[in-house]
Design a protein around this motif. Structure first.
Motif, mmCIF file in Angstrom:
data_model
loop_
_atom_site.group_PDB
_atom_site.id
_atom_site.type_symbol
_atom_site.label_atom_id
_atom_site.label_comp_id
_atom_site.label_asym_id
_atom_site.label_seq_id
_atom_site.Cartn_x
_atom_site.Cartn_y
_atom_site.Cartn_z
ATOM 1 N N LEU A 206 0.813 -1.207 0.000
ATOM 2 C CA LEU A 206 0.000 0.000 0.000
ATOM 3 C C LEU A 206 0.847 1.258 0.000
ATOM 4 O O LEU A 206 0.462 2.263 -0.609
ATOM 5 C CB LEU A 206 -0.911 0.032 1.236
ATOM 6 N N GLY A 207 1.975 1.207 0.714
ATOM 7 C CA GLY A 207 2.766 2.419 0.874
ATOM 8 C C GLY A 207 4.173 2.328 0.346
ATOM 9 O O GLY A 207 4.648 3.242 -0.334
ATOM 10 N N GLY A 208 4.868 1.222 0.643
ATOM 11 C CA GLY A 208 6.246 1.178 0.197
ATOM 12 C C GLY A 208 6.943 -0.135 0.498
ATOM 13 O O GLY A 208 6.430 -1.007 1.194
ATOM 14 N N VAL A 209 8.152 -0.236 -0.064
ATOM 15 C CA VAL A 209 9.008 -1.409 0.077
ATOM 16 C C VAL A 209 10.382 -0.922 0.505
ATOM 17 O O VAL A 209 10.861 0.113 0.033
ATOM 18 C CB VAL A 209 9.107 -2.188 -1.253
ATOM 19 N N ARG A 210 11.030 -1.700 1.383
ATOM 20 C CA ARG A 210 12.326 -1.297 1.909
ATOM 21 C C ARG A 210 13.254 -2.505 1.969
ATOM 22 O O ARG A 210 12.874 -3.557 2.485
ATOM 23 C CB ARG A 210 12.150 -0.691 3.312
ATOM 24 N N ILE A 211 14.456 -2.336 1.418
ATOM 25 C CA ILE A 211 15.501 -3.351 1.498
ATOM 26 C C ILE A 211 16.683 -2.721 2.211
ATOM 27 O O ILE A 211 17.127 -1.629 1.834
ATOM 28 C CB ILE A 211 15.941 -3.825 0.099
ATOM 29 N N THR A 212 17.192 -3.401 3.231
ATOM 30 C CA THR A 212 18.371 -2.906 3.936
ATOM 31 C C THR A 212 19.490 -3.920 3.820
ATOM 32 O O THR A 212 19.245 -5.114 3.608
ATOM 33 C CB THR A 212 18.065 -2.647 5.420
ATOM 34 N N GLY A 213 20.733 -3.453 3.937
ATOM 35 C CA GLY A 213 21.876 -4.344 3.873
ATOM 36 C C GLY A 213 21.760 -5.426 4.930
ATOM 37 O O GLY A 213 21.544 -5.134 6.095
ATOM 38 N N GLY A 214 21.875 -6.685 4.518
ATOM 39 C CA GLY A 214 21.664 -7.803 5.429
ATOM 40 C C GLY A 214 20.295 -8.412 5.275
ATOM 41 O O GLY A 214 20.058 -9.528 5.702
ATOM 42 N N GLY A 215 19.361 -7.671 4.619
ATOM 43 C CA GLY A 215 18.055 -8.243 4.311
ATOM 44 C C GLY A 215 17.116 -8.220 5.493
ATOM 45 O O GLY A 215 17.462 -7.853 6.606
ATOM 46 N N SER A 216 15.874 -8.615 5.249
ATOM 47 C CA SER A 216 14.845 -8.702 6.275
ATOM 48 C C SER A 216 14.220 -10.079 6.160
ATOM 49 O O SER A 216 13.424 -10.316 5.262
ATOM 50 C CB SER A 216 13.775 -7.616 6.063
ATOM 51 N N HIS A 217 14.593 -10.978 7.068
ATOM 52 C CA HIS A 217 14.172 -12.362 6.925
ATOM 53 C C HIS A 217 13.318 -12.853 8.089
ATOM 54 O O HIS A 217 12.865 -13.969 8.082
ATOM 55 C CB HIS A 217 15.405 -13.281 6.817
ATOM 56 N N ARG A 218 13.147 -12.028 9.109
ATOM 57 C CA ARG A 218 12.400 -12.520 10.260
ATOM 58 C C ARG A 218 10.912 -12.525 9.953
ATOM 59 O O ARG A 218 10.411 -11.713 9.187
ATOM 60 C CB ARG A 218 12.670 -11.640 11.481
ATOM 61 N N LEU A 219 10.198 -13.424 10.599
ATOM 62 C CA LEU A 219 8.749 -13.460 10.517
ATOM 63 C C LEU A 219 8.170 -13.128 11.876
ATOM 64 O O LEU A 219 8.764 -13.418 12.913
ATOM 65 C CB LEU A 219 8.269 -14.858 10.081
#
Length: 280
Positions: free
Chosen positions: A144-157
């Protein structure tokens, strides 16, 4: 289990209330108040979908009823994704009564949904639909608003309860692409292109890729704002499509983790859906 009931009086706009189980746990009183207001002003059915298949089934059998989400940004996102998957996203406006912790309602606030349950419910009953843009990715997801990728990724649930477990099931299915831990370790090495223009390549670690809709409201341009930070350099662009490719990276869509994946392309769909908001 999923259940349906039909409280309330008859009304010109029949509604399907999609109740987020997490919202009932977080603030059951606000949920009760919103239900009372909605049932007092419309013909209402209430559903408690607790799996992707139940959500799909309830939406596909709703008939003329407008979907109304009582819950968090994540619950709204899941409903929009299901409607997108069924190719019915733009057929009618969606209502929302935001219930949850403040951090889980940031998108609803940004879009102008009233934070107080009575006002939000009244906007569903007598508000006006506003056409909004949507980010759609080539894996079938929406933002709806945005997507964000950071160094190291986002893998937690997140914790698995209610519609959070629904999210976990969808994200787990995406993770079943046989990515190895070694691939995920290279998540900061990605190639980023915006409308075919190269913004970053794999030879420099990427610290941040941020894609946002400027206001959420369709302005006819069908573009998103893109920010890429790599090795101290900051690049900004506006584009209709953004592609990211790497050996394995995770990302957050509206603050919720997805992945890891090896490639994603996001495209703006102008005016793809309607949201019932207070009349001016």
């Amino acid at each position: 289990m999923s259940s349906l009931s039909t409280p309330g009086t008859g009304g010109p706009e029949p509604l399907l209330l999609l109740l987020d189980p997490v919202a009932r746990q977080t603030d059951g009183e606000s949920v009760r108040i919103a239900k009372d207001v909605l049932c007092g002003g419309a013909d209402v059915k209430v559903a408690y979908p607790e799996s992707p298949s139940e959500l799909d089934r309830v939406l596909s059998h709703r008939g003329r009823r407008r979907p109304v989400v009582i819950g968090s940004d994540l619950a709204l996102q899941r409903v929009l994704q299901a409607l997108h998957r069924q190719r019915e996203l733009g057929t009618e406006p969606v209502g929302m009564v935001p219930v949850g912790r403040a951090a889980e309602l940031a998108t609803a606030r940004a879009l102008g949904v009233p934070g107080e349950p009575v006002r939000a419910a009244r906007a569903v009953l007598s508000g006006a639909p506003r056409r909004l843009d949507l980010l759609v990715d080539d894996g079938g997801g929406v933002a709806l608003g945005g997507v964000r990728i950071t160094g190291g990724g986002s893998h937690r649930l997140g914790r698995s309860s209610g519609w959070r477990s629904l999210w976990a099931k969808l994200a787990a299915a995406e993770q079943a692409n046989a990515l190895t831990p070694e691939a995920v370790d290279h998540s900061s090495r990605v190639r980023v292109e915006a409308d075919g223009r190269l913004l970053a390549d794999v030879h420099r670690p990427v610290r941040l890729v941020q894609v946002t809709l400027p206001s959420g409201v369709s302005d006819g341009t069908g573009e998103m704002d893109v920010v890429v930070r790599a090795s101290g350099a900051l690049v900004r662009a506006r584009a209709a499509s953004v592609s990211v490719v790497g050996r394995g990276f995770g990302y957050e869509a509206d603050g919720h983790p997805v992945g890891p994946v090896r490639a994603r392309t996001w495209t703006v769909h102008p005016g793809a859906w309607g949201l019932l908001l207070p009349a001016a």
